[in-house]
Design a protein around this motif. Structure first.
Motif, PDB file in Angstrom:
ATOM      1  N   THR A   5      11.210 -34.916  36.992  1.00  0.00           N
ATOM      2  CA  THR A   5      11.435 -33.394  36.819  1.00  0.00           C
ATOM      3  C   THR A   5      12.804 -32.647  37.047  1.00  0.00           C
ATOM      4  O   THR A   5      13.251 -31.656  36.872  1.00  0.00           O
ATOM      5  CB  THR A   5      10.479 -32.598  37.519  1.00  0.00           C
ATOM      6  OG1 THR A   5      10.713 -32.725  39.031  1.00  0.00           O
ATOM      7  CG2 THR A   5       9.066 -32.895  37.179  1.00  0.00           C
ATOM      8  N   PHE A  30       4.448 -28.828  31.748  1.00  0.00           N
ATOM      9  CA  PHE A  30       3.425 -28.187  32.734  1.00  0.00           C
ATOM     10  C   PHE A  30       2.009 -28.053  32.492  1.00  0.00           C
ATOM     11  O   PHE A  30       1.288 -28.552  33.219  1.00  0.00           O
ATOM     12  CB  PHE A  30       3.996 -26.825  33.241  1.00  0.00           C
ATOM     13  CG  PHE A  30       3.314 -26.256  34.373  1.00  0.00           C
ATOM     14  CD1 PHE A  30       3.475 -26.543  35.485  1.00  0.00           C
ATOM     15  CD2 PHE A  30       2.504 -25.012  34.132  1.00  0.00           C
ATOM     16  CE1 PHE A  30       2.767 -26.278  36.640  1.00  0.00           C
ATOM     17  CE2 PHE A  30       1.716 -24.605  35.009  1.00  0.00           C
ATOM     18  CZ  PHE A  30       1.826 -25.026  36.456  1.00  0.00           C
ATOM     19  N   GLU A  87       2.953 -32.063  39.121  1.00  0.00           N
ATOM     20  CA  GLU A  87       2.560 -30.591  38.414  1.00  0.00           C
ATOM     21  C   GLU A  87       3.469 -29.765  39.651  1.00  0.00           C
ATOM     22  O   GLU A  87       4.070 -28.830  39.110  1.00  0.00           O
ATOM     23  CB  GLU A  87       1.046 -30.347  38.518  1.00  0.00           C
ATOM     24  CG  GLU A  87       0.645 -28.919  38.399  1.00  0.00           C
ATOM     25  CD  GLU A  87      -0.618 -28.533  38.609  1.00  0.00           C
ATOM     26  OE1 GLU A  87      -1.063 -27.396  38.270  1.00  0.00           O
ATOM     27  OE2 GLU A  87      -1.456 -29.403  38.859  1.00  0.00           O
ATOM     28  N   LEU A  90       7.104 -29.502  38.850  1.00  0.00           N
ATOM     29  CA  LEU A  90       7.564 -28.964  37.529  1.00  0.00           C
ATOM     30  C   LEU A  90       7.275 -27.543  37.836  1.00  0.00           C
ATOM     31  O   LEU A  90       8.082 -26.727  37.355  1.00  0.00           O
ATOM     32  CB  LEU A  90       6.643 -29.482  36.413  1.00  0.00           C
ATOM     33  CG  LEU A  90       7.122 -28.915  35.175  1.00  0.00           C
ATOM     34  CD1 LEU A  90       8.533 -29.120  34.748  1.00  0.00           C
ATOM     35  CD2 LEU A  90       6.183 -29.775  34.135  1.00  0.00           C
ATOM     36  N   ARG A  91       6.412 -27.104  38.522  1.00  0.00           N
ATOM     37  CA  ARG A  91       6.115 -25.742  38.642  1.00  0.00           C
ATOM     38  C   ARG A  91       6.887 -25.267  39.430  1.00  0.00           C
ATOM     39  O   ARG A  91       7.621 -23.970  39.097  1.00  0.00           O
ATOM     40  CB  ARG A  91       4.748 -25.466  39.553  1.00  0.00           C
ATOM     41  CG  ARG A  91       4.106 -23.917  39.574  1.00  0.00           C
ATOM     42  CD  ARG A  91       2.758 -23.860  40.332  1.00  0.00           C
ATOM     43  NE  ARG A  91       2.715 -24.276  41.580  1.00  0.00           N
ATOM     44  CZ  ARG A  91       3.020 -23.475  42.590  1.00  0.00           C
ATOM     45  NH1 ARG A  91       3.171 -22.423  42.514  1.00  0.00           N
ATOM     46  NH2 ARG A  91       3.003 -23.901  43.878  1.00  0.00           N
TER      47      ARG A  91
END
Length: 119
Positions: A5, A30, A87, A90-91
């Motif tokens: 990422t 995402f 996740e 990336l968040r």
């Protein structure tokens, strides 16, 4: 499942356009990462049931112990860990990009205010 990422370049640290581009380009990634995590978390329940059914013991506790210690179940847990890691990474990159845009907006508002004061 290996994901990187850290694809946002250093020039985007102050460029709100690049921050917005990053958000747009990574929104599907995402969504896919979140979908994968939720799927694996739900599949974990099915996997436990399948493994418990494989166990020849009669006692519930023995079946549960068999399922929880089974290599396939442990492998699934590793998959969940990787899905959550990806996740979340990336968040937070997306959150950082949103914050860059907000900082840019604030700086521009401050600059406009100073320009009006100087006139």
């Amino acid at each position: 499942m290996s994901h990187d990422t850290d694809t946002q370049d250093q020039g985007s640290v102050t460029d709100p356009n690049k921050a917005v581009d990053f958000m747009i380009l990574n929104s599907k990634s995402f969504a896919q990462a979140k979908a994968q995590r939720v799927y694996l978390e739900e599949f974990r329940k099915s996997k436990k049931a399948l493994l418990m059914n494989q166990c020849t013991e009669k006692a519930w506790a023995a079946k549960e112990a068999y399922a929880y210690s089974h290599p396939e179940y442990l492998e699934l847990l590793e998959g969940i860990r990787e899905a959550v890691r990806f996740e979340e990474a990336l968040r937070w990159r997306l959150t950082g990009s949103q914050l860059r845009v907000e900082v840019w907006r604030s700086q521009n508002a401050n600059n406009r205010s100073q320009d009006r004061t100087m006139r």
